[in-house]
Scaffold this motif. Sequence first.
Motif, mmCIF file in Angstrom:
data_model
loop_
_atom_site.group_PDB
_atom_site.id
_atom_site.type_symbol
_atom_site.label_atom_id
_atom_site.label_comp_id
_atom_site.label_asym_id
_atom_site.label_seq_id
_atom_site.Cartn_x
_atom_site.Cartn_y
_atom_site.Cartn_z
ATOM 1 N N MET A 56 -13.179 4.307 -8.355
ATOM 2 C CA MET A 56 -13.193 4.924 -7.028
ATOM 3 C C MET A 56 -13.545 3.900 -5.947
ATOM 4 O O MET A 56 -12.910 3.845 -4.885
ATOM 5 N N ILE A 57 -14.570 3.058 -6.200
ATOM 6 C CA ILE A 57 -14.979 2.042 -5.243
ATOM 7 C C ILE A 57 -13.863 1.018 -5.035
ATOM 8 O O ILE A 57 -13.636 0.542 -3.911
ATOM 9 N N PHE A 58 -13.131 0.689 -6.084
ATOM 10 C CA PHE A 58 -12.015 -0.251 -5.962
ATOM 11 C C PHE A 58 -10.947 0.302 -5.021
ATOM 12 O O PHE A 58 -10.468 -0.407 -4.129
ATOM 13 N N TYR A 59 -10.584 1.559 -5.212
ATOM 14 C CA TYR A 59 -9.594 2.192 -4.334
ATOM 15 C C TYR A 59 -10.102 2.225 -2.891
ATOM 16 O O TYR A 59 -9.359 1.924 -1.945
ATOM 17 N N ALA A 60 -11.363 2.597 -2.712
ATOM 18 C CA ALA A 60 -11.942 2.673 -1.371
ATOM 19 C C ALA A 60 -11.963 1.302 -0.701
ATOM 20 O O ALA A 60 -11.685 1.182 0.498
ATOM 21 N N ALA A 61 -12.301 0.250 -1.475
ATOM 22 C CA ALA A 61 -12.343 -1.103 -0.918
ATOM 23 C C ALA A 61 -10.967 -1.539 -0.438
ATOM 24 O O ALA A 61 -10.830 -2.138 0.640
ATOM 25 N N LEU A 62 -9.936 -1.240 -1.205
ATOM 26 C CA LEU A 62 -8.577 -1.557 -0.777
ATOM 27 C C LEU A 62 -8.230 -0.820 0.513
ATOM 28 O O LEU A 62 -7.615 -1.386 1.429
ATOM 29 N N GLY A 63 -8.642 0.443 0.590
ATOM 30 C CA GLY A 63 -8.381 1.224 1.792
ATOM 31 C C GLY A 63 -9.073 0.649 3.014
ATOM 32 O O GLY A 63 -8.495 0.580 4.103
ATOM 33 N N VAL A 64 -10.328 0.223 2.827
ATOM 34 C CA VAL A 64 -11.089 -0.361 3.937
ATOM 35 C C VAL A 64 -10.417 -1.632 4.445
ATOM 36 O O VAL A 64 -10.199 -1.798 5.663
ATOM 37 N N ILE A 65 -10.080 -2.540 3.542
ATOM 38 C CA ILE A 65 -9.556 -3.849 3.932
ATOM 39 C C ILE A 65 -8.146 -3.735 4.517
ATOM 40 O O ILE A 65 -7.867 -4.244 5.612
ATOM 41 N N LEU A 66 -7.253 -3.052 3.801
ATOM 42 C CA LEU A 66 -5.873 -2.937 4.283
ATOM 43 C C LEU A 66 -5.793 -2.054 5.526
ATOM 44 O O LEU A 66 -5.151 -2.415 6.521
ATOM 45 N N GLY A 67 -6.459 -0.898 5.471
ATOM 46 C CA GLY A 67 -6.434 0.013 6.616
ATOM 47 C C GLY A 67 -7.115 -0.591 7.827
ATOM 48 O O GLY A 67 -6.644 -0.436 8.958
ATOM 49 N N GLY A 68 -8.251 -1.286 7.603
ATOM 50 C CA GLY A 68 -8.974 -1.893 8.707
ATOM 51 C C GLY A 68 -8.153 -2.957 9.417
ATOM 52 O O GLY A 68 -8.134 -3.021 10.653
ATOM 53 N N ARG A 69 -7.445 -3.785 8.653
ATOM 54 C CA ARG A 69 -6.646 -4.851 9.259
ATOM 55 C C ARG A 69 -5.404 -4.296 9.958
ATOM 56 O O ARG A 69 -5.097 -4.668 11.100
#
Length: 270
Positions: A56-69
């Motif tokens: 779950m944290i892995f998916y969330a981290a991808l969302g933060v980085i890709l979505g944030g940029r």
Amino acid sequence: MLIYPEINPVAFSIGPIKVHWYGIMYLIGFAGAWILSLYRCKNTYSPIKKEQVSDMIFYAALGVILGGRIGYMLFYDFSNFVSHPWVIFQVWDGGMSFHGGLIGVVLAIGLFCRKNKCNVFDILDFIAPMVPIGLGAGRLGNFINDELWGRVTDSPFGMIFPTGGPLPRYPSQLLELILEGIVLFLILWILSRKQRPRLFISAHFLLWYGLFRFIAEFFRQPDPQMGYLLFNWMTMGQVLSLPMIIGGLLVLLYVSSQSTQSKGKLCSNT
């Protein structure tokens, strides 16, 4: 007047590789969310198992980085992105958007739930109390990086930033650290200590973050490429936070009405 504690943005170097405090703050945010998620899995109403937390944290981290940029390029630097689309990969120049990261996390958690056959709203309620850890750490990273400083002020809370000119400014990064990090965490953690109706915690996250960010923007210097968007005082951060405030209120009203209807049915059956 407060004194800015000049801290080297580079925490340490390993040969030619420089490790920045800002990157470490991201790691602290993800690690904190992982540890607290494992702790919350001990509760009988946890929607996921302990073994699923890392995924779950892995998916969330991808969302933060890709979505944030991507969100930053669309919301704050769109013209530059259109003329030079490759700048989206120049992450070393900075530029991350919380609102873009939020959208990215929601989409990423949706994929996680599809894979694990769980309810996306239950997972969003589960992770919402952990998000302020990353928000607070990120604002501390902004402060160390001497970026996103506040507006010019003559109050005793003013601080002269090395890149902010000769006039004292509000340390708005620290204000956001307190509101969006510490205070928001306490609100959501206390509310989530007992089982709540679905979407209750997520709605409170939207409402309180939106309010805190809207308030903090009055002390924060607007992004130079954007300036004020409406009424000569409203910033992009406030424009993006308004839907969160309204959405949080509407969801809370919906949750309250559903709870009232459920109680009414129970009373009519007794």
